[in-house]
Write an enzyme that holds these catalytic residues in place. Structure first.
Site, mmCIF file in Angstrom:
data_model
loop_
_atom_site.group_PDB
_atom_site.id
_atom_site.type_symbol
_atom_site.label_atom_id
_atom_site.label_comp_id
_atom_site.label_asym_id
_atom_site.label_seq_id
_atom_site.Cartn_x
_atom_site.Cartn_y
_atom_site.Cartn_z
ATOM 1 N N GLU A 37 0.994 -1.170 -0.013
ATOM 2 C CA GLU A 37 -0.235 -0.060 -0.090
ATOM 3 C C GLU A 37 0.915 1.320 0.149
ATOM 4 O O GLU A 37 1.753 1.343 0.859
ATOM 5 C CB GLU A 37 -0.850 0.242 1.242
ATOM 6 C CG GLU A 37 -1.649 1.155 1.023
ATOM 7 C CD GLU A 37 -2.713 1.565 2.450
ATOM 8 O OE1 GLU A 37 -2.681 0.398 3.251
ATOM 9 O OE2 GLU A 37 -3.603 2.343 2.420
ATOM 10 N N ARG A 264 5.392 -12.988 9.712
ATOM 11 C CA ARG A 264 5.896 -11.719 9.658
ATOM 12 C C ARG A 264 7.453 -11.538 10.203
ATOM 13 O O ARG A 264 7.587 -12.160 10.925
ATOM 14 C CB ARG A 264 5.241 -10.449 9.789
ATOM 15 C CG ARG A 264 4.869 -10.336 11.348
ATOM 16 C CD ARG A 264 4.023 -9.196 11.472
ATOM 17 N NE ARG A 264 4.499 -8.003 11.179
ATOM 18 C CZ ARG A 264 3.820 -7.095 10.186
ATOM 19 N NH1 ARG A 264 2.840 -7.587 9.412
ATOM 20 N NH2 ARG A 264 4.335 -5.938 9.964
ATOM 21 N N LYS A 274 4.789 0.792 9.979
ATOM 22 C CA LYS A 274 4.794 1.969 9.154
ATOM 23 C C LYS A 274 4.388 3.010 10.097
ATOM 24 O O LYS A 274 4.753 4.066 9.942
ATOM 25 C CB LYS A 274 3.777 1.653 8.083
ATOM 26 C CG LYS A 274 4.410 1.372 7.050
ATOM 27 C CD LYS A 274 3.561 1.484 5.700
ATOM 28 C CE LYS A 274 3.731 0.081 4.619
ATOM 29 N NZ LYS A 274 2.473 0.330 3.666
HETATM 30 P P1 ATP Z 1 3.062 -2.372 8.187
HETATM 31 O O1 ATP Z 1 2.483 -3.473 9.075
HETATM 32 O O2 ATP Z 1 4.439 -1.970 8.397
HETATM 33 O O3 ATP Z 1 2.122 -1.195 8.017
HETATM 34 P P2 ATP Z 1 1.857 -3.343 5.855
HETATM 35 O O4 ATP Z 1 1.687 -4.731 6.015
HETATM 36 O O5 ATP Z 1 0.706 -2.575 6.291
HETATM 37 O O6 ATP Z 1 2.960 -3.006 6.749
HETATM 38 P P3 ATP Z 1 1.925 -3.379 2.998
HETATM 39 O O7 ATP Z 1 2.043 -2.414 2.215
HETATM 40 O O8 ATP Z 1 0.244 -3.905 3.211
HETATM 41 O O9 ATP Z 1 2.030 -2.941 4.618
HETATM 42 O O10 ATP Z 1 2.774 -4.593 2.845
HETATM 43 C C1 ATP Z 1 2.998 -5.055 1.565
HETATM 44 C C2 ATP Z 1 3.420 -6.510 1.718
HETATM 45 O O11 ATP Z 1 4.635 -6.623 2.479
HETATM 46 C C3 ATP Z 1 2.195 -7.305 2.272
HETATM 47 O O12 ATP Z 1 2.257 -8.539 1.680
HETATM 48 C C4 ATP Z 1 2.498 -7.489 3.662
HETATM 49 O O13 ATP Z 1 2.077 -8.650 4.050
HETATM 50 C C5 ATP Z 1 4.038 -7.615 3.737
HETATM 51 N N1 ATP Z 1 4.645 -7.373 4.970
HETATM 52 C C6 ATP Z 1 4.633 -6.327 5.734
HETATM 53 N N2 ATP Z 1 5.357 -6.120 6.666
HETATM 54 C C7 ATP Z 1 5.904 -7.424 6.751
HETATM 55 C C8 ATP Z 1 7.168 -7.888 7.533
HETATM 56 N N3 ATP Z 1 7.393 -7.407 8.615
HETATM 57 N N4 ATP Z 1 7.355 -9.056 7.436
HETATM 58 C C9 ATP Z 1 7.040 -9.769 6.442
HETATM 59 N N5 ATP Z 1 6.127 -9.321 5.355
HETATM 60 C C10 ATP Z 1 5.757 -8.018 5.513
HETATM 61 MG MG MG Z 2 -1.049 -3.788 4.808
#
Ligand code: ATP
Ligand code: MG
Length: 560
Positions: A37, A264, A274
Site C-alpha cells: 500500500e 512476518r 509503518k
Molecule cells: P506495516 O505493518 O508496516 O504497516 P503493511 O503490512 O501494512 O505494513 P503493506 O504495504 O500492506 O504494509 O505490505 C506489503 C506486503 O508486505 C504485504 O504482503 C505484507 O504482508 C508484507 N509485509 C509487511 N510487513 C511485513 C513483515 N514485517 N514481514 C514480512 N512481510 C511483511
Molecule cells: Mg497492509
C-alpha cells in the site's frame, strides 16, 4: 531449478508450489505478486516479502511476479511513496518488467462485481453508523445481530449503491456490505464492509470516485484478475482467508488463487510498523524516512547495507509459520560478511593524535604500496604518502598502558600499517590542560613495508595517515536506534531510543585518495568498521561517511 538449489533452503511455501507443479495445477505456472500500500516507505519486513515473492518467481521456469499497488485508501497514499517503493525494489535487485499494476485500475470492474453481488442477494447497502455497526457485530463470544437494512430489496440496494457512486450521500452515510453470516464464529465473515463513501481525490483516479472498495474485497479480486497462483501474505490474514475465498467463490472471476500465510519478520532493537516509523519521522526522532538508523530500505541503503546482504539475510531467516523475533545481529553479520568480501580497506583516523617522526627528513614524502584487500588481489592496491608528521588514533596511545595493551606507549615500538616500526620517546602535553597534544617518535628505516630484517617482532599494528596529505571529512558513527530488544512492545517505546544512536565526528583525517569518493561507495576503514559515503550529503571532493557497521559486534560484550 536443480534439486540441490531447491533443497538449499526448503521452506513450506516452496514445498506447496512443488506439489502444485507436480500435479500440474495452474497449468504448471507460478505467479506471485508483491502488493504494497503506498502509504509509507518500505522497511526490512517488506524486504522479506519482496525477496520471497520475486525470489520464488525467478526460481521457477516462466515464473512471474507482479508489483501491484494496493491503492484503495486515498487519504493516506502519496505518489512520493509509489516512487520510493519502485526505487527500493529495483535497488534490492528485483524487477517486475511490464507487470506493474494498481488496484485502482480495477475500480470499474470491482464496482461491476459489487453490483453482481447485490443482484445475487449477497450484498446490501447499510445505513448503520460505524458505532452501531460495531455494536451489532458482536464479539468473539457473542454472535452478531442482523442490521435492520439487511433485507433491503435488490432494487433499492442497486439504486442506493448507484447513488453512493454518484456522490449523492455524505461520507459515512451508507456502506455496502457483503451478506454472509452474522453468527459466524469468524468475525471477518459477519457481513464485512466492501465499499465506503470517501469524497477524497485519489492520486490516480482523481475525482472519478466517491466510493472506495475495502482491502479484503479488492485484494482477492485483484489477485484473480492478474492470474496470481500463490498469494503470499503475513499471518494476520489467516482469519481473512475464508473471506478471500468467499468473494472468489461468489464472483465470475477468471481464477481462484491460493492464499498462503507466513510469519512476518520482527527484528529486535528496532520497530517495523509503518505507523511507528512514521511517528519517528513526524516527531523528528530521526531525520526522515531515509535516516541511516531507520530499518527502512532507503535507510539501510543510506547506511551502506549492500542489497546482496539484505537478500542473503532474507534467505537465511527462512519462511515459516512461527512468529519469532530475529536478532538484529543476524542482519548485521550478513552485512559484515558481504562487505568483508567486497570492500577495499583504507586508512582513516577518526580522533587524530599528532605524531612527529623526529628522525624522518623534513620536506620529504615517500609513497608506500598498500593493498586494498588482504586476500582479494583483484581489488588492487594504492600508494599512500608517508611523511614526518602523522596522525594516529588517540586511543591507540596510552601513557601508562596496562599489560595487555599492545599499541603505542612511551618507549614502546609498534608497526604503522604498510609503513615502518616507530618507537615513542616523548609525550608533549598542553601546559594548561595537561592534555596530550603530540607524540615524538623515531622510525626504523630498515622496517619499510612493516617487517624488520633482524626478525624483531612488535605486538601491535596501528593505522595512520600523513598529516600533510590527509583531508578532513565528517564521519557519522551510527548505532542501534533503541536500547531495548523489543521497543514496540512498550507504550512509551520512544523513551527506549538510544541517545547515542548517532555520533558525528568532525575532526577525522582520511587518506588522500578518499577525497574523490563517490556517493554510496563503501570502504573498510582499517581496524574501525565499514563506511559508506552518504548519498545525500556528500559533495564532489567532500564526501561525508556513514558507519555502516562495526567490524565486530560490540553489543555481545555489553550484554555479558
Ligand atoms: P506495516 O505493518 O508496516 O504497516 P503493511 O503490512 O501494512 O505494513 P503493506 O504495504 O500492506 O504494509 O505490505 C506489503 C506486503 O508486505 C504485504 O504482503 C505484507 O504482508 C508484507 N509485509 C509487511 N510487513 C511485513 C513483515 N514485517 N514481514 C514480512 N512481510 C511483511
Ligand atoms: Mg497492509
Amino acid at each position: 531449478m536443480t534439486a540441490e538449489e531447491n533443497n538449499r533452503s526448503a521452506n513450506f511455501i516452496r514445498h506447496i508450489i512443488n506439489e502444485d507443479l507436480a500435479q500440474n495445477k495452474n497449468e504448471g505456472h507460478v505467479h506471485t505478486r508483491f502488493p504494497p500500500e503506498p502509504n509509507g516507505y518500505l522497511h526490512v519486513g517488506h524486504a522479506k516479502s519482496i525477496c520471497l515473492n520475486f525470489g520464488l518467481a525467478s526460481e521457477y521456469k516462466n515464473g512471474l511476479c507482479n508489483l501491484r499497488f494496493d491503492d484503495t485508501n486515498p487519504d493516506k497514499e502519496k505518489v512520493e511513496y509509489i516512487d520510493s517503493i519502485m526505487d527500493d525494489i529495483h535497488w534490492l535487485g528485483f524487477d517486475w518488467g511490464d507487470r506493474l499494476f494498481y488496484a485502482s485500475d480495477y475500480f470499474e470492474q470491482l464496482y461491476d462485481y459489487a453490483v453482481h453481488l447485490i443482484k445475487e442477494g449477497k450484498a446490501y447497502v447499510d445505513s448503520l453508523s460505524a458505532e452501531k455497526m460495531r455494536e451489532y457485530r458482536g464479539t468473539l463470544k457473542q454472535p452478531g445481530r442482523p442490521s435492520p437494512d439487511r433485507n433491503r430489496s435488490v432494487e433499492e440496494n442497486l439504486e442506493l449503491f448507484a447513488g453512493m457512486r454518484a456522490g449523492k450521500f455524505a461520507d459515512g452515510e451508507y456502506v455496502l456490505r457483503a451478506k454472509i453470516d452474522m453468527a459466524s464464529p469468524n468475525i471477518n465473515m459477519r457481513d464485512p464492509t466492501i465499499y465506503r463513501i470517501r469524497k477524497t481525490k485519489h492520486h490516480r483516479t482523481g475525482d472519478n470516485w466517491y466510493i472506495y472498495p475495502m482491502y479484503d474485497y479488492t485484494h482477492c479480486i485483484s489477485d484473480a484478475l492478474e492470474g496470481i497462483t500463490h498469494s503470499l501474505c503475513t499471518l494476520e490474514f489467516e482469519d481473512h482467508r475464508p473471506l478471500y475465498d468467499w468473494f472468489l467463490d461468489q464472483l465470475p472471476v477468471p481464477c481462484h488463487p491460493q492464499q498462503i500465510e507466513f510469519a512476518r519478520l520482527n527484528l529486535n532493537y528496532t520497530v517495523t510498523s509503518k505507523r511507528k516509523l512514521n511517528e519517528l519521522v513526524e516527531v523528528n526522532h530521526v531525520n526522515g524516512w531515509d535516516d541511516p538508523r531507520m530499518p527502512t530500505i532507503v535507510g539501510m541503503r543510506r547506511r551502506g547495507y549492500p542489497p546482496a546482504a539484505i537478500r542473503d539475510f532474507c534467505e537465511r531467516i527462512g519462511v515459516t509459520k512461527n512468529e519469532t523475533v530475529i536478532d538484529i545481529s543476524v542482519l548485521e553479520n550478513c552485512v559484515r560478511e558481504e562487505l568483508d568480501r567486497s570492500t577495499r580497506r583504507v586508512m582513516a583516523v577518526l580522533n587524530p593524535l599528532r605524531v612527529v617522526v623526529t628522525n624522518y627528513p623534513e620536506d620529504h614524502t615517500e609513497m608506500l604500496e598498500a593493498p586494498y584487500h588482504p586476500n582479494q588481489e583483484d581489488l588492487g592496491s594504492r600508494e599512500v604518502p608517508f611523511s614526518r608528521v602523522l596522525y594516529i588514533e588517540q586511543n591507540d596511545f596510552m601513557e601508562d598502558p596496562p599489560k595487555k595493551f599492545f599499541r603505542l606507549g612511551p618507549g614502546r615500538e609498534v608497526r604503522l600499517r604498510y609503513a615502518y616500526f616507530i618507537t615513542c620517546h616523548d609525550v608533549i602535553k598542553d601546559e594548561a590542560t595537561g592534555e596530550i597534544i603530540e607524540l615524538r617518535c623515531t622510525y626504523d628505516p630498515e622496517t619499510r613495508g612493516g617487517n624488520a630484517p633482524d626478525g624483531r617482532k612488535v605486538k601491535g599494528t596501528i593505522h595512520w595517515v600523513s598529516a600533510e596529505y590527509a583531508f578532513n571529512a565528517e564521519v557519522r558513527l551510527y548505532d542501534r536506534l533503541f536500547t531495548v530488544p523489543e521497543p514496540g512492545r512498550q507504550d512509551d517505546w520512544h523513551k527506549a531510543l538510544n541517545p547515542d544512536s548517532v555520533v558525528t565526528l568532525t575532526e577525522a583525517a582520511l587518506e588522500p585518495g578518499l577525497r574523490e569518493t563517490k556517493p554510496e561507495e563503501r570502504f573498510q576503514f582499517e581496524r574501525i568498521g565499514y563506511f559508506c559515503a552518504d548519498r545525500k550529503d556528500s559533495l564532489s571532493g567532500k564526501p561525508v561517511f556513514n558507519r555502516t557497521v562495526t567490524l565486530r559486534d560490540s553489543w555481545v560484550k555489553q550484554k555479558k
